[in-house]
Scaffold this motif. Structure first.
Motif, PDB file in Angstrom:
ATOM      1  N   LEU B 256      -3.096 -15.036   5.129  1.00 21.61           N
ATOM      2  CA  LEU B 256      -3.093 -13.570   5.060  1.00 21.61           C
ATOM      3  C   LEU B 256      -4.266 -13.066   5.889  1.00 21.61           C
ATOM      4  CD1 LEU B 256      -1.776 -11.046   3.625  1.00 21.61           C
ATOM      5  CD2 LEU B 256      -3.693 -11.195   2.017  1.00 21.61           C
ATOM      6  N   THR B 257      -3.992 -12.511   7.061  1.00 18.73           N
ATOM      7  CA  THR B 257      -5.077 -12.135   7.971  1.00 18.73           C
ATOM      8  C   THR B 257      -5.302 -10.627   8.049  1.00 18.73           C
ATOM      9  OG1 THR B 257      -3.494 -12.392   9.788  1.00 18.73           O
ATOM     10  CG2 THR B 257      -5.013 -14.209   9.403  1.00 18.73           C
ATOM     11  N   GLY B 258      -4.417  -9.836   7.432  1.00 15.98           N
ATOM     12  CA  GLY B 258      -4.640  -8.392   7.441  1.00 15.98           C
ATOM     13  C   GLY B 258      -4.067  -7.761   6.189  1.00 15.98           C
ATOM     14  N   PHE B 259      -4.775  -6.765   5.654  1.00 21.09           N
ATOM     15  CA  PHE B 259      -4.307  -6.068   4.454  1.00 21.09           C
ATOM     16  C   PHE B 259      -4.927  -4.680   4.464  1.00 21.09           C
ATOM     17  CE2 PHE B 259      -3.675  -5.000   0.034  1.00 21.09           C
ATOM     18  CZ  PHE B 259      -2.523  -5.678  -0.332  1.00 21.09           C
ATOM     19  N   GLU B 260      -4.165  -3.697   4.958  1.00 20.94           N
ATOM     20  CA  GLU B 260      -4.685  -2.344   5.195  1.00 20.94           C
ATOM     21  C   GLU B 260      -3.973  -1.347   4.293  1.00 20.94           C
ATOM     22  OE1 GLU B 260      -6.917  -1.425   7.969  1.00 20.94           O
ATOM     23  OE2 GLU B 260      -7.300  -3.579   8.025  1.00 20.94           O
ATOM     24  N   LEU B 261      -4.746  -0.483   3.656  1.00 19.91           N
ATOM     25  CA  LEU B 261      -4.190   0.554   2.774  1.00 19.91           C
ATOM     26  C   LEU B 261      -4.110   1.886   3.521  1.00 19.91           C
ATOM     27  CD1 LEU B 261      -3.474   1.258  -0.290  1.00 19.91           C
ATOM     28  CD2 LEU B 261      -5.841   2.062  -0.436  1.00 19.91           C
ATOM     29  N   MET B 262      -3.014   2.621   3.301  1.00 20.15           N
ATOM     30  CA  MET B 262      -2.883   3.964   3.884  1.00 20.15           C
ATOM     31  C   MET B 262      -2.301   4.874   2.812  1.00 20.15           C
ATOM     32  SD  MET B 262      -1.163   2.798   7.531  1.00 20.15           S
ATOM     33  CE  MET B 262       0.024   1.611   6.883  1.00 20.15           C
ATOM     34  N   SER B 263      -3.002   5.928   2.444  1.00 18.97           N
ATOM     35  CA  SER B 263      -2.438   6.860   1.462  1.00 18.97           C
ATOM     36  C   SER B 263      -1.341   7.693   2.137  1.00 18.97           C
ATOM     37  CB  SER B 263      -3.528   7.779   0.923  1.00 18.97           C
ATOM     38  OG  SER B 263      -3.863   8.747   1.902  1.00 18.97           O
ATOM     39  N   ASP B 264      -0.478   8.269   1.307  1.00 17.59           N
ATOM     40  CA  ASP B 264       0.632   9.036   1.881  1.00 17.59           C
ATOM     41  C   ASP B 264       0.124  10.192   2.728  1.00 17.59           C
ATOM     42  OD1 ASP B 264       3.444   9.530   2.219  1.00 17.59           O
ATOM     43  OD2 ASP B 264       3.144  11.336   1.001  1.00 17.59           O
ATOM     44  N   PHE B 265      -0.975  10.809   2.315  1.00 16.10           N
ATOM     45  CA  PHE B 265      -1.475  11.937   3.103  1.00 16.10           C
ATOM     46  C   PHE B 265      -1.918  11.487   4.494  1.00 16.10           C
ATOM     47  CE2 PHE B 265      -4.892  14.994   4.322  1.00 16.10           C
ATOM     48  CZ  PHE B 265      -4.046  16.054   4.606  1.00 16.10           C
ATOM     49  N   CYS B 266      -2.445  10.280   4.597  1.00 17.08           N
ATOM     50  CA  CYS B 266      -2.783   9.740   5.919  1.00 17.08           C
ATOM     51  C   CYS B 266      -1.538   9.713   6.806  1.00 17.08           C
ATOM     52  CB  CYS B 266      -3.315   8.307   5.802  1.00 17.08           C
ATOM     53  SG  CYS B 266      -4.893   8.151   4.947  1.00 17.08           S
ATOM     54  N   LEU B 267      -0.440   9.177   6.243  1.00 19.26           N
ATOM     55  CA  LEU B 267       0.782   9.039   7.038  1.00 19.26           C
ATOM     56  C   LEU B 267       1.435  10.397   7.287  1.00 19.26           C
ATOM     57  CD1 LEU B 267       2.155   5.747   5.472  1.00 19.26           C
ATOM     58  CD2 LEU B 267       0.887   6.065   7.615  1.00 19.26           C
TER      59      LEU B 267
END
Lengths: 480, 480
Positions: B256-267
């Protein structure tokens, strides 16, 4: 004997007793004996006392008292170091500061993959606490039943899992340190990323107690692998072993967690002195490699991976033979072969040890060249070459010629052979101490091979943090 | 203009010209302009000159000349830093020392998995050189097309692959540094293990040029993975994202080399300002996680691993939906969503940025608590929360209320909101700068949140190595 009989109206000892209690200020020869000789029995020192504080605050109090009375302190963990770094000098003016009573596991945070432990925790206890939290603490080395995490940090210990998990430094996220002025630095952070100033943590790690005293640490944990598998592969030469390393790393990437080289003579010595340790192949081969895979999926997946990479090695003519451990007992037996080499060496008689590393690409040439120089300088000397090939780290040891007198051999050749090995290490851009540190054993050799610029930077740091030179004087660096 | 017209009989500049050539001593406003303002355009300084030495020896000469004339030096790489660490002050007395001409790849050693590069090498060029040697250099971040490896080292850059490969510090094995006295320290070792004294390397890394000037480095390489796969998973909350992280790490371990969080407001912001960036699900979800696997076996194996771990996540009620990239284009599109968040933020208007980290186990609580405090202090403020969840590192940004005036909002709230965020970070044992460093932006905040003991240790190191304070003064630490 009544401890008060020992009182010599020594204001330093009186203050120590007031700070940490009479029972923890050892001063009879019998009580102190276990703290004054190093594990290899190369050094025996004297001490004014052995101090055993029970908390970080007590460590800080001792450091302030030592400052007020101008007493030098020699920190000690499990006393298993290989370079005499925790042994006091012979003057009898220094005090040993044992961290053995600081042994709490302060916290475990599985979701953060961290454990917070005090310096005196025995390494095996840290491993156990991690496992109870369903996590792996991967640092592993022969002395793990008695060495302490504080000593591991002070010497930046290596061991058998560096290939994937790194040295103790790379397993540490944060420290608590008592500074030479007796203040407590709380740097117990459990963060993967923190760019808020100078890297104090890594300065204290590996400094062997000469810049301050590590009292606690936050260490990294990992998910427990689903399977760990071990195999032995027979190859022709160190060069072939390096090709096998490349094949294994391409196939298994970070799942390859161990890669140890053993020359046939190493295994011959093991067979000679420990005949119950069975040679694993039906014929002798020049070199044997121990490989370990740690797999997050399943034992079957690890087995398939092994078979695939060994098939490649056979197809490319890199390996002669291979055997995969079928169960934990066999796996343990493979590791036992590796771990009996230093024991077999001791049985065979006195010998000369080197803990060196060179760039992995140069190991084959280093072994060929240095072996030839040694054969020339000391005809008949037997090379005992084994170690962590995947890290570029070899235990490159020299045994007396067959039937020779070890003491006479060492007396005649030790200094010349050390010089041959170290000069060739430096010519190959390597290091004279890969994982055992400098302690008092290699202060002189280190000063000889390091550049004046590097020595002067090191001295500047030592003076800045420990201006009075009271922290483990005479270790790591000679202040000239 | 004839350069000699600019001569003011300035002995410092004359000496610099003699050392590195007239063409590399920039002193017109037009020539210097690109070096005097930081990338975020928060700071514009003045400089006596911009010096562009071409070799390590020339850098050392410049440092000695600056010492003789008591001129402070501000080292600069690609000038993409986010904390103003490479921008001179407004006095006009400092000189910018650009490393841009030291751009050689000095050596690549695939068998040792190392590459030796000069400080001015652009990160993308280092990645390319590694790939040409059939190896991976994993450091990757948005500015990789213009940032330099020297700047990455000076700031201990993070990026998107820290989860498996660590920060720039953990990717570096050795350094070449010009010391504040103008000597060259050759610490260009390519060793995995070396315990021969104090860890000078890690002291210079992350010091932002305040202790010396990094001129070259030996960096770690890795075998190229057989496949890299990307997926997006929809989850309910940061808490659920943390559960998914645990599932993924147990299943894939170091793959597992990447694990990024994005909130809905970001998107939502990305969709608003970059409508060509398609939202990946048929309905909106509160949080989206980007996962990346790097597999040494095959694409099929990576796909199976993904499907297995997502099945676990569905079974345990952790994930609502998931989509796996079917090819490189889709994978690129997933990463584009992530990388367009800061761009969308800029389009939406001025905002307040924080680059914080807390222990991974506390991220959920930190987000809940801090969000509530901010909602109370600045009603309507919109939280833009995304980042490297697997490292505990969030870009925790605040956008003006919908339709509000950004300038007025920042003027009223910036300082109060910074304090709320930083105080809560510290309460959760986190850091106010996870990967962007201190530069000049956070010197004051850092001094407020660090302990006096830590600040005094940092000052002692600064004084020891740079007693005259000529190396990038005013950055990282206030000497008070």
């Amino acid at each position: 004997m009544n401890p008060t009989d020992l009182s010599t109206h020594d204001a330093f000892l009186d203050a120590c007793i007031a700070a940490i209690g009479d029972a923890h200020v050892l001063r009879t020869p019998a009580d102190m004996a276990g703290y004054l000789t190093d594990w290899r029995k190369r050094y025996t020192g004297q001490a004014r006392a052995v101090l055993r504080p029970g908390t970080t605050e007590e460590v800080a109090a001792i450091v302030r008292i030592a400052g007020a009375h101008d007493v030098a302190l020699v920190p000690q963990g499990g006393n298993t170091g290989l370079s005499g770094g925790a042994t006091p000098d012979v003057s009898g003016t220094q005090a040993v500061l044992s961290l053995a009573r600081l042994r709490a596991v302060r916290a475990i945070d599985p979701a953060n993959n961290t454990i917070t432990v005090e310096a005196g925790c025995v390494l095996a206890d840290v491993q156990r606490a991690a496992r109870e939290g369903n996590r792996l603490f991967p640092l592993s080395l022969a002395a793990e039943g008695s060495c302490t995490i504080g000593g591991n940090l002070a010497t930046n210990a290596g061991g058998t899992a560096v290939l994937c998990y790194g040295t103790t430094r790379e397993l540490c996220l944060g420290l608590e340190v008592v500074t030479p002025s007796g203040e407590i630095w709380n740097g117990l952070r459990g963060l993967r990323k923190d760019n808020t100033g100078y890297d104090l943590r890594d300065l204290f790690i590996g400094a062997e107690g000469t810049l301050g005293i590590i009292t606690a640490a936050v260490m990294k944990l990992y998910p427990l692998p689903a399977a760990q598998m071990t195999a032995l592969a027979a190859v022709e030469s160190p060069h072939a072993a390096l090709k096998l390393l490349d094949i294994a790393q391409r196939a298994a990437g970070p799942l390859l967690t161990g890669f140890e080289l053993m020359s046939d003579f190493c295994l011959e010595l093991v067979g000679r002195h420990f005949p119950e340790q069975r040679y694993p192949f039906s014929q002798r081969y020049p070199q044997v490699v121990l490989l370990e895979l740690s797999d997050n999926e399943s034992e079957q997946h690890a087995r398939d991976l092994f078979e695939g990479l060994m098939q490649t090695a056979f197809d490319e003519g890199v390996a002669h033979d291979a055997v995969v451990a079928q169960n934990l007992t066999e796996s343990r037996a493979f590791w036992n072969l590796r771990e009996h080499i230093p024991l077999a060496q001791a049985e065979e008689g006195l010998n000369i040890k080197h803990d060196i590393a060179v760039p992995i690409s140069r190991i084959g040439h280093f072994i060929d060249e240095t072996g030839a120089l040694i054969a020339q300088a000391a005809p008949g000397a037997r090379m005992v070459v084994f170690g962590h090939l995947g890290d570029g780290n070899l235990h490159y040891n020299v045994q007396t010629p067959e039937g020779g007198d070890p003491r006479a051999f060492l007396k005649t050749y030790q200094s010349a052979l050390n010089r041959i090995v170290y000069d060739n290490v430096i010519a190959h851009q390597g290091t004279i101490s890969a994982e055992h540190g400098i302690g008092q054993l290699k202060v002189g050799d280190n000063a000889r091979v390091k550049s004046p610029v590097e020595l002067s930077l090191m001295r500047a740091l030592k003076h800045a943090l420990d201006p009075h030179g009271r922290m483990n004087p005479g270790k790591v660096i000679d202040l000239g």
